[in-house]
Design an enzyme around this catalytic site. Structure first.
Site, mmCIF file in Angstrom:
data_model
loop_
_atom_site.group_PDB
_atom_site.id
_atom_site.type_symbol
_atom_site.label_atom_id
_atom_site.label_comp_id
_atom_site.label_asym_id
_atom_site.label_seq_id
_atom_site.Cartn_x
_atom_site.Cartn_y
_atom_site.Cartn_z
ATOM 1 C CB SER A 86 -1.049 0.029 1.250
ATOM 2 O OG SER A 86 -2.069 0.838 0.801
ATOM 3 C CG HIS A 105 -4.709 -3.243 -0.379
ATOM 4 N ND1 HIS A 105 -4.172 -2.638 -1.471
ATOM 5 C CD2 HIS A 105 -4.688 -2.266 0.806
ATOM 6 C CE1 HIS A 105 -3.434 -1.630 -0.944
ATOM 7 N NE2 HIS A 105 -3.904 -1.348 0.281
ATOM 8 C CD GLU A 147 -1.784 -2.433 -4.222
ATOM 9 O OE1 GLU A 147 -3.019 -2.896 -3.991
ATOM 10 O OE2 GLU A 147 -1.093 -1.615 -3.682
#
Length: 290
Positions: free
Chosen positions: A110, A268, A201
Site C-alpha cells: 500500500s 490488498h 494495484e
C-alpha cells in the site's frame, strides 16, 4: 535461492506510514504470538502506535528506527505493518548507504510502495510487496503455509496470473499502489521506467480517480518504454463493478505492443501473495511460474 529467514531469526516490526491505532494492540499481540509459533523472534518498534492523530512519530523518528534496524546485524528482515499516507515523510531521513551496506528483506504494501521503490532505487536491493498481517487474517492457515514456503524455505514467492494482452513479458518489476507510487514521481527517489515491468494495484478509488492517476503516469512517460504491466487487484473498482474497468482503462492508454497480465493474488486482499520489487521476472502465457 537461499531462504530469507531461518528458525530463531530476529525480525523488526515497524510502522513508517500512519501509526497503528492502539485499539489494534490485541491483533498485533496475536500476530507476534503467531510469529513466535513460526519460530521467529519479532521486535516491535518503540514508535509503533499512534501518539497524535495519525502520527506515531516524526518522519525522522520513524526513519531513525528503520536505519537502526537495517544496521543491526541480529535483525534479519524488517516488516512494515502500516499503511495510509505518511511513508514519504521518512524518505529524506533514510540512510540509503547504510541499507546498501547492510542489505536485508524489507516488506510492506500500500503506502509503503514509496519506501519499497525508493529503497530499491537508491540502495539497489530488492524489496517485498507483502503485508505480514495477512498471517492472522481470514486466510491465516493458507497464509502461514505460504509464508513458510516462500520466506523460510528455499522457494521463490509465486503468484498466479493470466495475460489479458500479449503472451509474455520479461524485466525487472517496479511499482505498487497506483496512488502511493505516484508520490515518488519528480523526486530523486523516482525509479527508471525504461524496460521495466510496471506493477499496479489499489484498494480504494473509483473510475475518476483511476483515470487521473493513469493520465499522470502517461504524462510523465511511464508507459513509453515498458516491457510489460502487471495489474493486481483494484478492490473498490472490482467490488462495485465500475465501468470502464481498470483493464479497459489501461488498454486504452498504453501502446498495443506492451503486454498486460492480471493477477488476483497481488494487492490488498487477505489472500494476496508477494511480488518482489527490483526482481527480474519472466512471465509466459499458460504458465504459473515466475
Amino acid at each position: 535461492m537461499n531462504s530469507l529467514l531461518k528458525t530463531n531469526d530476529y525480525i523488526g516490526l515497524v510502522a513508517n506510514s500512519n501509526g497503528i491505532d492502539i485499539a489494534n494492540k490485541d491483533k498485533i499481540d496475536t500476530l507476534i504470538a503467531c510469529l513466535k509459533e513460526l519460530g521467529l523472534n519479532p521486535l516491535l518498534s518503540s514508535i509503533f502506535y499512534k501518539k497524535q492523530g495519525p502520527f506515531n512519530g516524526t518522519g525522522q523518528e520513524r526513519a531513525d528506527v528503520l536505519n537502526t534496524y537495517f544496521n543491526d546485524p541480529n535483525i534479519k528482515a524488517i516488516f512494515d505493518l502500516s499503511g495510509g499516507d505518511l511513508s514519504n515523510e521518512t524518505l529524506d531521513y533514510i540512510d540509503f548507504q547504510t541499507i546498501s551496506d547492510n542489505p536485508k528483506p524489507f516488506f510492506g504494501y500500500s503506502d509503503l510502495s514509496t519506501l519499497l521503490n525508493a529503497i530499491n532505487t537508491k540502495s539497489h536491493i530488492a524489496t517485498y510487496h507483502y503485508q505480514l498481517r495477512h498471517l492472522i487474517g481470514r486466510n491465516s492457515l493458507e497464509q502461514k503455509e505460504y509464508f513458510l514456503n516462500s520466506f523460510m524455505k528455499s522457494n521463490m514467492p509465486k503468484f498466479k496470473y493470466e495475460f489479458i494482452r500479449g503472451s509474455q513479458m520479461e524485466g525487472i518489476v517496479i511499482g505498487g499502489n497506483i496512488r502511493c507510487f505516484l508520490k515518488l514521481m519528480g523526486t530523486k527517489y523516482q525509479p527508471d521506467f525504461n524496460n521495466k515491468i510496471l506493477f499496479l494495484e489499489s484498494l480504494s478509488g473509483d473510475c475518476a480517480k483511476m483515470a487521473t492517476f493513469l493520465r499522470q503516469y502517461k504524462q510523465i512517460g511511464a508507459f513509453d518504454n515498458l516491457n510489460g504491466i502487471i495489474l493486481g487487484t483494484f478492490t473498490e473498482m472490482e467490488k462495485e463493478k465500475y465501468k470502464p474497468t481498470i483493464e479497459e482503462m489501461i488498454i486504452s492508454l498504453v501502446d498495443s505492443s506492451i503486454p498486460i497480465a492480471k493477477s488476483l493474488e497481488l494487492g490488498h486482499g487477505e489472500d494476496c501473495k508477494c511480488i518482489i520489487i527490483g526482481n527480474h521476472y519472466s512471465l509466459k502465457k499458460q504458465k504459473l511460474e515466475v
